[in-house]
Motif scaffolding. Sequence first.
Motif, short mmCIF file in Angstrom:
data_model
loop_
_atom_site.label_atom_id
_atom_site.label_comp_id
_atom_site.label_asym_id
_atom_site.label_seq_id
_atom_site.Cartn_x
_atom_site.Cartn_y
_atom_site.Cartn_z
N LEU A 67 35.05 40.99 39.31
CA LEU A 67 36.44 41.13 39.74
C LEU A 67 36.62 40.79 41.21
N SER A 102 41.20 36.42 45.52
CA SER A 102 42.09 35.28 45.36
C SER A 102 43.54 35.74 45.20
N GLU A 103 43.75 36.84 44.48
CA GLU A 103 45.13 37.32 44.32
C GLU A 103 45.71 37.77 45.65
N PHE A 137 37.54 32.45 39.35
CA PHE A 137 38.67 33.27 39.78
C PHE A 137 39.27 34.07 38.63
N GLU A 138 38.78 33.80 37.41
CA GLU A 138 39.29 34.56 36.26
C GLU A 138 38.69 35.96 36.27
N PRO A 139 39.50 36.96 35.89
CA PRO A 139 38.95 38.32 35.89
C PRO A 139 37.83 38.48 34.87
N TYR A 154 41.93 46.10 41.20
CA TYR A 154 42.42 44.91 40.51
C TYR A 154 43.71 45.23 39.76
N THR A 205 34.93 37.40 34.68
CA THR A 205 33.96 36.34 34.41
C THR A 205 32.91 36.40 35.51
N ARG A 206 31.70 36.22 35.08
CA ARG A 206 30.60 36.30 36.03
C ARG A 206 29.64 35.18 35.70
N THR A 238 38.35 37.53 41.92
CA THR A 238 39.71 37.58 41.37
C THR A 238 40.63 38.34 42.30
#
Lengths: 236, 440
Positions: free
Chosen positions: B403, B409-410, B384-386, B285, B388-389, B406
Amino acid sequence: MSEPHILLVDDDGEIRRLVTKFLRESGFRVTPVRDGREMRETLKSTSVDLIVLDLMLPGISGLELCRELRAESAIPIVMLTARGDDLDRVLGLEFGADDYISKPFNTRELAARIRAVLRRTSAQGETRLDPSWRFTFDGWVLDTRRRELVNDQGVVVDLSTGEYDLLLSFVEAPQRVLSRDHLLDAARNRVSSVFDRSIDVQVSRLRRKLSGDNAPDMIKTVRGLGYLFVPEVAKA
Amino acid sequence: MKWLFETLVGRTVIVLLLGIMTVQGASLWYYEATLNNETVLASEKQLADRIISIYRAVLHAPERDRDGVTHDLAGGVIEAHWGRQPNAIADPKVMSTWNGLRERLIALNAEFANDALIVGVDRLDTTSHLASISMRLGDGSWVNVDLVPSHGQHVRSDSAILSTSLMALGVVIVTILLIRWLTRPLETFERAARTLYASTDRAPVPEQGPREIRTLARAFNEMQARIRRLVSARTQALAAVSHDLKTPLTRLRMRLDEVGHAETRNAIATDLAEMESMIDATLSYLRGDRSDEEMRPVDLVAILGTISDDAQDAGAEASLQSPRSIVVRGRHLALKRALSNIVQNAIKYGGRAGIVARAEHDKARVTVEDDGPGIPEEDMDAMFEPFTRVDRSRNRDTGGFGLGLTIASEIVQAHGGTITLENRAEGGLRVTVLLPREPD
């Protein structure tokens, strides 16, 4: 053949101790050293079959040592990299290492890779100084530095570890019938955790990835004997 | 219309146009006011002379001719009659307006100083005349003069309006060009601010142009450098920690062989594997899609085949439905990581990964379906936020850092693609990845 002599270069005392212990149990003779300076001292006085070299060393880095070693000898080198960074792996191989294994690694995997490298390099014998790392067949390219297969259209075709090991066995011995046992051994030597799958399943998966439009199968089944890789293979 | 008030060009044009209109209006008003005044002064004298000459002519005329004489001499703004009675009724308001005229008349004929002169309104018609003036003759009869408004007194100058409009148009054009020229550096700022994170080593904003802009550019560049230092310091700290953990992990893994109890050994091995995958996820990441891998034609189906086969070999339920090959331009290992994360998520949280790949006109579509509980609609965006689960399975054993998506998606976005989540009507989650491809 006597026990292969391994020179282990790592600055971490505990890792030196544990790896040494394990490799001795696995049937190797091991000399552990801390850095590049000690490595040179040892190489002056003893003959060594293979060097396991940590990439991150105090003083001279593993990459530098690797290049230095390659300039004067063909001794096989297995690199230990701490990052799972693909670039580091490619770099290590570009600098002349024969294989790499990234931390944290499994000791069994390390032993298997060492054996595989020893087997390969002894088979290549005197041609070691000019090792081949590109195999081409029917317009396809297998790049062993990048561990990458590119088809005749220039498209990257992904391979699993098992498929890569299998294909490498085939291109190293093209147009020869290879028995299932031989392929299984070769693959085991190169370590693949999933190789409990039967060779037949692996071959059929590899076939699927190698099949082109209307092209005949590259891998032929020889009933009762094993498999044969049909295309001519050129090394570069 | 909104554009007018929102952009610098619009606002400047509005202010300048208002200014032009105000100046033009004020000067027009002033011009006309002074003009009126002079006209009035000039015409008062003329009027007084004409009225007196009518008065004198009537005075000397025989009585039977008097009405005819008044009519002959009337005309223009003057209506005149002769009669036995005065037509005018004194009116203070009219008197004050026409006081100048009254005084002139008195100056010309001293007899008017008495009640021989009445200035006021016409008693028969009080509205259509500006003023009504009655003058008594020696025999007690009256000369009645009415002042009627003349038409076309104010000649509106069309050419003045035209020249004002042309000037305004010119100002608008010059303003637009000027403001565009002045604000062009601002567009560079905008681009630089937007791409601050996209590339960490991009060239700063050029420090050129007018002094104010140069100062702003310098301040902006300093800010950008500070942000970059801050981000890279934190990134490096996190990377160093993750990286340094690998050595003790390697030692732990090797010491495993010294653990006699098989069950304990397996449990430790599982924990170790989880920690290793977390560290790998964190490092990949942090590295982002900045890897030096080149964009090349890549076969998506081969990648999905490997992922699906490996999952099956590991005992998971995974299936792949696809044509023989779909080629996209991309970074091979990055794409494999992205797709693998999505499939692993489906298996971990949804129990199964049903992968379908399809080539559309200029896109490759990959969908991954699972049979899990899905994701509450309100949590979709957060996925999609790092770090977060959404604890879909209410099971702490699922592990991970949050991750996976995330990173996926990146990577997909860096390839110009999109990734979307939706809950399936039949239950479970569907992840859809669209990647651009060359049309056949």
